[in-house]
Scaffold this active site. Structure first.
Site, PDB file in Angstrom:
ATOM      1  N   CYS A   2      57.099 -17.256   1.297  1.00  0.00           N
ATOM      2  CA  CYS A   2      57.278 -16.253   2.336  1.00  0.00           C
ATOM      3  C   CYS A   2      58.477 -16.617   3.214  1.00  0.00           C
ATOM      4  O   CYS A   2      58.666 -17.759   3.591  1.00  0.00           O
ATOM      5  CB  CYS A   2      56.062 -16.083   3.228  1.00  0.00           C
ATOM      6  SG  CYS A   2      54.566 -15.682   2.351  1.00  0.00           S
ATOM      7  N   ARG A  27      62.328 -17.254  -1.180  1.00  0.00           N
ATOM      8  CA  ARG A  27      61.067 -17.853  -0.741  1.00  0.00           C
ATOM      9  C   ARG A  27      59.845 -17.034  -1.177  1.00  0.00           C
ATOM     10  O   ARG A  27      58.711 -17.471  -1.001  1.00  0.00           O
ATOM     11  CB  ARG A  27      61.053 -17.974   0.788  1.00  0.00           C
ATOM     12  CG  ARG A  27      62.144 -18.859   1.337  1.00  0.00           C
ATOM     13  CD  ARG A  27      62.072 -18.917   2.843  1.00  0.00           C
ATOM     14  NE  ARG A  27      60.846 -19.541   3.270  1.00  0.00           N
ATOM     15  CZ  ARG A  27      60.673 -20.837   3.452  1.00  0.00           C
ATOM     16  NH1 ARG A  27      61.666 -21.658   3.240  1.00  0.00           N
ATOM     17  NH2 ARG A  27      59.519 -21.321   3.842  1.00  0.00           N
ATOM     18  N   TRP A  73      55.240 -14.081  -0.655  1.00  0.00           N
ATOM     19  CA  TRP A  73      54.778 -14.700  -1.912  1.00  0.00           C
ATOM     20  C   TRP A  73      53.265 -14.765  -1.746  1.00  0.00           C
ATOM     21  O   TRP A  73      52.762 -15.543  -0.945  1.00  0.00           O
ATOM     22  CB  TRP A  73      55.399 -16.083  -2.067  1.00  0.00           C
ATOM     23  CG  TRP A  73      55.118 -16.738  -3.380  1.00  0.00           C
ATOM     24  CD1 TRP A  73      55.861 -16.630  -4.515  1.00  0.00           C
ATOM     25  CD2 TRP A  73      54.031 -17.624  -3.696  1.00  0.00           C
ATOM     26  NE1 TRP A  73      55.287 -17.381  -5.521  1.00  0.00           N
ATOM     27  CE2 TRP A  73      54.166 -18.007  -5.046  1.00  0.00           C
ATOM     28  CE3 TRP A  73      52.945 -18.131  -2.973  1.00  0.00           C
ATOM     29  CZ2 TRP A  73      53.280 -18.859  -5.683  1.00  0.00           C
ATOM     30  CZ3 TRP A  73      52.060 -18.983  -3.624  1.00  0.00           C
ATOM     31  CH2 TRP A  73      52.237 -19.345  -4.958  1.00  0.00           C
ATOM     32  N   ASN A  99      53.818 -16.984   7.704  1.00  0.00           N
ATOM     33  CA  ASN A  99      54.068 -17.749   6.476  1.00  0.00           C
ATOM     34  C   ASN A  99      53.109 -18.933   6.511  1.00  0.00           C
ATOM     35  O   ASN A  99      53.129 -19.693   7.465  1.00  0.00           O
ATOM     36  CB  ASN A  99      55.538 -18.209   6.470  1.00  0.00           C
ATOM     37  CG  ASN A  99      55.837 -19.239   5.399  1.00  0.00           C
ATOM     38  OD1 ASN A  99      55.188 -19.254   4.354  1.00  0.00           O
ATOM     39  ND2 ASN A  99      56.803 -20.081   5.645  1.00  0.00           N
ATOM     40  N   GLY A 100      52.269 -19.072   5.493  1.00  0.00           N
ATOM     41  CA  GLY A 100      51.326 -20.191   5.475  1.00  0.00           C
ATOM     42  C   GLY A 100      49.953 -19.709   5.052  1.00  0.00           C
ATOM     43  O   GLY A 100      49.799 -18.596   4.549  1.00  0.00           O
ATOM     44  N   GLU A 484      63.317 -31.846 -17.974  1.00  0.00           N
ATOM     45  CA  GLU A 484      64.003 -30.907 -17.086  1.00  0.00           C
ATOM     46  C   GLU A 484      64.547 -29.712 -17.870  1.00  0.00           C
ATOM     47  O   GLU A 484      64.450 -28.572 -17.425  1.00  0.00           O
ATOM     48  CB  GLU A 484      65.112 -31.652 -16.327  1.00  0.00           C
ATOM     49  CG  GLU A 484      65.979 -30.815 -15.412  1.00  0.00           C
ATOM     50  CD  GLU A 484      65.225 -30.087 -14.308  1.00  0.00           C
ATOM     51  OE1 GLU A 484      64.029 -30.331 -14.097  1.00  0.00           O
ATOM     52  OE2 GLU A 484      65.847 -29.224 -13.654  1.00  0.00           O
ATOM     53  N   LYS A 488      63.473 -25.870 -17.138  1.00  0.00           N
ATOM     54  CA  LYS A 488      64.457 -24.818 -16.815  1.00  0.00           C
ATOM     55  C   LYS A 488      64.260 -23.613 -17.718  1.00  0.00           C
ATOM     56  O   LYS A 488      64.271 -22.480 -17.269  1.00  0.00           O
ATOM     57  CB  LYS A 488      65.897 -25.320 -17.000  1.00  0.00           C
ATOM     58  CG  LYS A 488      66.480 -26.240 -15.977  1.00  0.00           C
ATOM     59  CD  LYS A 488      66.726 -25.669 -14.608  1.00  0.00           C
ATOM     60  CE  LYS A 488      65.512 -25.718 -13.753  1.00  0.00           C
ATOM     61  NZ  LYS A 488      65.214 -26.831 -12.956  1.00  0.00           N
ATOM     62  N   GLU A 491      60.797 -21.683 -17.026  1.00  0.00           N
ATOM     63  CA  GLU A 491      60.617 -20.994 -15.746  1.00  0.00           C
ATOM     64  C   GLU A 491      61.492 -19.756 -15.605  1.00  0.00           C
ATOM     65  O   GLU A 491      61.123 -18.835 -14.901  1.00  0.00           O
ATOM     66  CB  GLU A 491      60.799 -21.942 -14.555  1.00  0.00           C
ATOM     67  CG  GLU A 491      62.188 -22.449 -14.337  1.00  0.00           C
ATOM     68  CD  GLU A 491      62.281 -23.418 -13.165  1.00  0.00           C
ATOM     69  OE1 GLU A 491      61.477 -23.313 -12.236  1.00  0.00           O
ATOM     70  OE2 GLU A 491      63.182 -24.268 -13.185  1.00  0.00           O
ATOM     71  N   HIS A 507      53.426 -38.424 -32.769  1.00  0.00           N
ATOM     72  CA  HIS A 507      52.019 -38.548 -32.355  1.00  0.00           C
ATOM     73  C   HIS A 507      51.385 -37.178 -32.090  1.00  0.00           C
ATOM     74  O   HIS A 507      50.360 -37.093 -31.430  1.00  0.00           O
ATOM     75  CB  HIS A 507      51.917 -39.434 -31.110  1.00  0.00           C
ATOM     76  CG  HIS A 507      52.397 -40.835 -31.366  1.00  0.00           C
ATOM     77  ND1 HIS A 507      51.717 -41.729 -32.137  1.00  0.00           N
ATOM     78  CD2 HIS A 507      53.542 -41.449 -30.978  1.00  0.00           C
ATOM     79  CE1 HIS A 507      52.409 -42.865 -32.213  1.00  0.00           C
ATOM     80  NE2 HIS A 507      53.518 -42.719 -31.520  1.00  0.00           N
ATOM     81  N   LYS A 606      60.910 -20.546  -4.097  1.00  0.00           N
ATOM     82  CA  LYS A 606      61.765 -21.719  -4.006  1.00  0.00           C
ATOM     83  C   LYS A 606      61.125 -22.850  -3.227  1.00  0.00           C
ATOM     84  O   LYS A 606      61.300 -24.016  -3.547  1.00  0.00           O
ATOM     85  CB  LYS A 606      63.076 -21.292  -3.336  1.00  0.00           C
ATOM     86  CG  LYS A 606      64.103 -22.380  -3.215  1.00  0.00           C
ATOM     87  CD  LYS A 606      64.918 -22.462  -4.471  1.00  0.00           C
ATOM     88  CE  LYS A 606      65.890 -23.615  -4.462  1.00  0.00           C
ATOM     89  NZ  LYS A 606      66.089 -24.129  -5.822  1.00  0.00           N
TER      90      LYS A 606
HETATM   91  C1  F6R Z   1      62.186 -26.068 -10.712  1.00  0.00           C
HETATM   92  C2  F6R Z   1      61.980 -26.178  -9.296  1.00  0.00           C
HETATM   93  C3  F6R Z   1      60.690 -26.719  -8.805  1.00  0.00           C
HETATM   94  C4  F6R Z   1      60.931 -27.640  -7.611  1.00  0.00           C
HETATM   95  C5  F6R Z   1      59.597 -28.075  -6.998  1.00  0.00           C
HETATM   96  C6  F6R Z   1      59.782 -29.058  -5.863  1.00  0.00           C
HETATM   97  O1  F6R Z   1      63.434 -25.544 -11.013  1.00  0.00           O
HETATM   98  O2  F6R Z   1      62.816 -25.819  -8.531  1.00  0.00           O
HETATM   99  O3  F6R Z   1      60.002 -27.382  -9.819  1.00  0.00           O
HETATM  100  O4  F6R Z   1      61.676 -28.747  -8.036  1.00  0.00           O
HETATM  101  O5  F6R Z   1      58.909 -26.948  -6.532  1.00  0.00           O
HETATM  102  O6  F6R Z   1      60.527 -28.492  -4.844  1.00  0.00           O
HETATM  103  P1  F6R Z   1      61.258 -29.381  -3.764  1.00  0.00           P
HETATM  104  O7  F6R Z   1      62.299 -30.187  -4.465  1.00  0.00           O
HETATM  105  O8  F6R Z   1      61.849 -28.405  -2.798  1.00  0.00           O
HETATM  106  O9  F6R Z   1      60.221 -30.263  -3.142  1.00  0.00           O
END
Ligand code: F6R
Length: 611
Positions: A2, A27, A73, A99-100, A484, A488, A491, A507, A606
């Site tokens: 949010c 957000r 969100w 927000n929360g 990673e 990527k 997601e 395995h 995010k």
């Molecule tokens: C993936 C991504 C998330 C963040 C995770 C932690 O691309 O962005 O997996 O890495 O939500 O977020 P932060 O780094 O802000 O604590």
């Protein structure tokens, strides 16, 4: 999770708010709304993106000089018009954005229902605003005091902004666990979840601390805490350029941020590393250097991509500092009873600096006496303020929901930290140390060379855009890169992808391999090169399709793989900074080709400020 924006001043509030919401859309983006106070209270809310709200509102009265807005969100209640914020109280006099999560909302709702309150939404936030109203109407206090009293009774996290039709010159805001920034203009005030909606108008801001309430009335800002003690606002000047939060000609933020990496890694190293003189200094951890050098153990806590950066750091710290390292998911660590002592050093890694699980894990480790360091990107966010010391990554705002430049900046900072400690401890040979500094210094140019591979990676992406599964395999320093790369892809393109240590394939995952399975090997020249070559042969023997990221000039893998992506050579400990770049580009192109919204993938946000 949010985004919230508020404005009071001499401008029309709506354009400030709608632009602010667009900047905060990373957000949350399942519904959005605004409330404008101009004699009348007008509330416009729509399920969907901020653009849908903007379209809906364009013919409505928009002239008010005070207003609030929200991009959601969903937590309580599905995305819908009626669950969107702002929420209006039963009397129609109070309007609030939140927000929360309010954890005890059900008990409060029952109490309010018994008193005759009704609710139009399923949200905890609507309960919250009516709870404030109930206190306001039943006590002889002013609204700010009613808000304060309500905050002493709610359990959970919040950043809120409230307006009242009884007093259009008043805005009340408060935070606990969710970020909130007040921007100070000339005869105007801005409120937002982060500074990005504000920097266009002013660079003077106050970051509210937890349990602080900001009261803006008749052009004056007062800050008090929840105990009713007045606080002196700490005004900070923010150093952020507007262009850093705009797309700058790129189609998406994600591709802009991938291409920014030579610059963002360079910014991260600048002023800290002078490779030619053998100088490396992270000022933020200087006061704790002895403590870290003598640590029994380093515990790294993080989530998602930041956790992957932590895995890379584990290898680097153990190799060069000879200190045992454990890497923990913050969400697991916080809910068990971990053994943590005063001689442990915890490194919390977070791009946003707001991740709820990471914050809670920090508090837990702190309560057990550990020293806590932060590696964060967003200046002034909650994690840097909760830690004893730390280093910012200086990657600049990362707006694409999928983390790219933050990952490489995190590894850059963690590598510097490890080398500084190893050197101080005398655990690393001077020649190795000097060589690694030179290697680190060369990374931005090598990342720039990887970006030249973009057209080739686009062609490979075209071939695999319809795949339904992907495997990513790497060993040693490239194992976290495999994780990673898989994250990527899944997601942003919604293709199922798994990352594994290449040797683990036999395995279990090897059963998945057939002619339809693309397998991405991160197989640059390092200590486990010969082993990974064998793993590639095992996949080829089962007709898997191999895409291999290899070191420039590698002919051996070239003769086996279906596609090779050649990246510049580097010290193996720093290779993740290079080998991840083609994987970022691969996932980006595949997602674009599949018509996915790469900057705002479904169900994600995010900044994950809920558990
Ligand atoms: C993936 C991504 C998330 C963040 C995770 C932690 O691309 O962005 O997996 O890495 O939500 O977020 P932060 O780094 O802000 O604590």
């Amino acid at each position: 999770m949010c985004g919230i924006v508020g404005y009071i001043g001499h401008r029309e509030a709506y354009p400030v708010i709608i632009k602010g919401l667009q900047r905060l859309e990373y957000r949350g983006y399942d519904s959005a709304g605004v409330a404008l106070l101009d004699g009348d209270l007008n509330v416009y809310k729509k399920q969907g993106k901020v653009a849908t709200l903007h379209d809906f509102a364009k013919d409505k009265p928009l002239g008010a000089k005070v207003g609030i807005g929200h991009t959601r969100w969903a937590t309580h209640g599905a995305p819908s018009d009626h669950n969107a914020h702002p929420h209006v109280s039963n009397s129609g006099k109070l309007v609030m954005i939140h927000n929360g999560i309010i954890e005890n909302y059900a008990a409060i709702k029952t109490e309010l229902t018994q008193k005759g309150y009704t609710f139009k939404s399923e949200t905890d936030s609507e309960v919250f605003v009516n709870f404030i109203e109930d206190i306001y109407q039943n006590t002889l206090v002013d609204l700010a005091e009613a808000v304060r009293l309500a905050l002493t009774k709610v359990i959970g996290a919040y950043a809120i902004v409230i307006l009242s039709t009884e007093n259009p010159d008043l805005v009340i805001a408060a935070r606990k666990g969710s970020p909130l920034v007040v921007g100070l203009g000339k005869n105007e005030f801005f409120l937002a979840s982060d500074a990005t909606p504000i920097i266009e108008y002013t660079n003077e801001v106050v970051y509210l601390d937890d349990q602080e309430i900001a009261i803006i009335e008749n052009n004056n800002l007062t800050i008090k805490n929840i105990e009713d003690v007045e606080m002196k606002p700490y005004i900070q000047k923010i150093d952020m350029e507007l262009e850093a939060i705009e797309k700058g000609g790129y189609e998406h933020f994600m591709i802009k941020e991938i291409f920014e990496q030579p610059r963002s890694i360079g910014d991260c190293l600048r002023g800290r590393l002078n490779a030619n003189e053998g100088h490396l200094h992270l000022g933020g951890i200087q006061d704790y250097i002895n403590k870290i050098t003598n640590a029994d153990r380093i515990l790294i806590i993080a989530c998602g991509t930041s956790w992957h950066a932590g895995l890379v750091a584990e290898y680097i710290f153990e190799e060069f500092c000879r200190i045992p390292v454990e890497v923990e998911y913050a969400s697991e660590f916080r809910y068990r009873n971990p053994v943590v002592g005063e001689k442990d050093v915890v490194i919390a890694i977070s791009q946003s600096g707001e991740t709820a699980d990471t914050l809670a894990a920090i508090e837990l480790a702190k309560s057990k006496g550990a020293t806590i360091l932060g590696v964060c990107n967003v200046v002034g966010s909650s994690i840097p303020r909760a830690t004893h010391a730390g280093s910012y990554t200086h990657a600049g705002p990362e707006i694409g929901v999928a983390s790219t430049k933050a990952f490489t900046a995190q590894i850059s900072v963690l590598a510097m930290m490890a080398l500084m400690i190893a050197h101080k401890k005398g655990a690393i040979k001077e020649s190795v140390y000097r060589n690694l500094l030179l290697e680190l210094d060369a990374i931005p140019d090598k990342v720039a060379k990887c970006l030249d591979l973009n057209p080739q990676i686009e062609i490979i992406s075209e071939k695999f855009k319809n795949a339904t599964n992907f495997l990513y395999l790497g060993r040693g320093y490239n194992f976290p890169v495999a994780l990673e790369g898989a994250l990527k892809l899944k997601e942003i393109s919604y293709i199922h992808a798994e990352g594994y240590p290449a040797a683990e394939m036999k395995h279990g995952p090897i059963a998945l391999i057939d002619e339809n399975m693309p397998v991405v090997f991160i197989a640059t020249k390092d200590g486990s090169y010969e082993k990974i070559v064998s793993n590639i042969q095992e996949v080829k023997a089962r007709k898997g399709q191999v895409i291999a990221v290899v070191t420039e000039g590698d002919t051996e893998i070239g003769s086996m793989a279906d596609h090779i992506i050649e990246v510049p050579a580097a010290h193996e400990a720093l290779m993740p900074l290079i080998s991840v770049v083609p994987l970022q580009l691969l996932s980006y192109h595949i997602a674009v080709m599949r018509g996915c919204n790469v900057d705002q993938p479904r169900n994600l946000a995010k900044s994950v400020t809920v558990e």
